[in-house]
Design an enzyme around this catalytic site. Structure first.
Site, PDB file in Angstrom:
ATOM      1  N   CYS A 108       0.811  -1.222   0.000  1.00  0.00           N
ATOM      2  CA  CYS A 108       0.000   0.000   0.000  1.00  0.00           C
ATOM      3  C   CYS A 108       0.846   1.273   0.000  1.00  0.00           C
ATOM      4  CB  CYS A 108      -0.989  -0.020   1.162  1.00  0.00           C
ATOM      5  SG  CYS A 108      -0.251   0.131   2.816  1.00  0.00           S
TER       6      CYS A 108
ATOM      7  N   HIS B 261      -2.764   1.297   6.680  1.00  0.00           N
ATOM      8  CA  HIS B 261      -3.099   1.198   5.258  1.00  0.00           C
ATOM      9  C   HIS B 261      -3.254   2.599   4.683  1.00  0.00           C
ATOM     10  CE1 HIS B 261      -4.417  -0.894   1.648  1.00  0.00           C
ATOM     11  NE2 HIS B 261      -5.348   0.044   1.500  1.00  0.00           N
TER      12      HIS B 261
ATOM     13  N   HIS C 170      -5.584   1.899  -4.705  1.00  0.00           N
ATOM     14  CA  HIS C 170      -4.679   1.398  -3.658  1.00  0.00           C
ATOM     15  C   HIS C 170      -4.263  -0.033  -3.968  1.00  0.00           C
ATOM     16  CE1 HIS C 170      -7.815  -0.952  -1.112  1.00  0.00           C
ATOM     17  NE2 HIS C 170      -8.318  -0.744  -2.302  1.00  0.00           N
TER      18      HIS C 170
END
Length: 329
Positions: A245, A293, A305
């Site tokens: 991420c 994240h 993402h």
């Protein structure tokens, strides 16, 4: 409250740990197993960011150790040159009729002791005294530099050990998730795979233009992130062929000429905080209380993402899980 409820529902979803839900909720047993898989992915992602942080610290320490060792080597050379000069001077004294006591003291391993006694030696000259002072200073500097190099090396070894521990933690969580996948029914496994390929609720289509990016750099970063859609998630990877991420957002902004920190936690502070209601394309959307994240706002209520292993870079709803903060680099 609505965001928290949406995040809680996403966390219980068996489709994807990024928060996207399948169309078919499946059986209660499948939902429970799916929730456990999602939790393992979440824990693996948190461990991945800790691994990334340890890797960054290791790289910085490697540079520091290299510099300290090179500096110590240069200072050792200087000490050797000064020692040689003193030895030559002592040799000349010996050939002229014996070594002066002050010169003999110069060549000892205890120049500090020599200086304590030097005041009582009326035969020491200013030239010899200056040479000894330089030699003493060089020895002291060498000792300090060697100690610094040793300290840095010890820190580096601890960071390497920490990185190894986090790697083992990631692999353990991912292995447990893979084993749980076999517990799911064939229909539920197929649904999870379909959701991952399609991008969960959000689908994989490029979102409409919506609001404009806050800057040309943000626009360029978003274009780079969009170009990575479909590329695989690999923990610890920062492009160009695969990403985790924070690796995706760091790489995308790097393509726009902006240097971002490596981890999602550090990226949260890499710019100005703005409310979610004011998010613009290119902004960083950080999730969960531990900021484990991060995605990039793509407009029209979606982020691009790198979700988790098995799910490539894709678009998902921005409210797929609780938002921690929105950062505009």
């Amino acid at each position: 409250m609505l965001t928290a409820v949406a995040g809680a529902a996403a966390a219980l979803s068996p489709a994807a740990p990024a928060g996207a839900r399948p169309a078919d909720p499946g059986t209660a047993e499948d939902r429970a197993v799916g929730a456990r898989i999602d939790k393992l992915y979440e824990q693996a992602e948190a461990a991945t960011e800790r691994y990334n942080a340890a890797s960054e610290r290791s790289r910085e320490l490697e540079h520091q150790v290299e510099y300290a060792q090179e500096s110590a080597a240069r200072k050792q050379e200087r000490v050797n040159r000064l020692r040689s000069a003193l030895a030559s001077f002592a040799g000349a004294q010996y050939r002229s009729g014996g070594i002066d006591p002050s010169i003999a003291l110069m060549l000892t391993e205890d120049p500090d002791g020599y200086l304590d006694k030097a005041a009582t030696l009326d035969r020491i000259g200013s030239r010899q005294h200056e040479k000894l002072l330089r030699f003493k200073s060089a020895q002291r500097s060498l000792k300090q530099q060697s100690a610094e190099a040793g300290t840095k090396l010890g820190l580096l070894e601890r960071e390497r050990a920490e990185r190894k521990r986090q790697k083992q933690a990631v692999l353990k969580k991912l292995d447990a998730a893979r084993k749980l996948m076999h517990v799911l029914s064939a229909a539920e496994r197929a649904e999870r795979e379909r959701a991952s390929r399609a991008g969960g609720r959000g689908g994989s289509a490029v979102p409409g233009s919506g609001a404009k990016a806050s800057s040309q750099r943000a626009e360029a970063a978003l274009a780079a992130a969009r170009s990575a859609v479909g590329k695989p998630y690999v923990w610890g990877a920062a492009g160009p062929g695969s990403f985790d991420c924070s690796g995706l957002t760091q790489w995308a902004y790097g393509k726009a000429g902006v240097s971002l920190p490596r981890t999602s936690q550090a990226q949260r502070s890499a710019g100005r905080q703005v409310p979610m209601s004011q998010a613009r394309p290119g902004d960083l959307v950080v999730y969960r209380d531990d900021a484990s994240h991060v995605g990039m706002y793509a407009g029209n209520g979606q982020v691009v993402h790198a979700p988790h292993p098995g799910a490539p870079v894709r678009y998902d709803p921005v409210d797929m899980m609780p938002v921690s903060s929105v950062t505009r680099p």
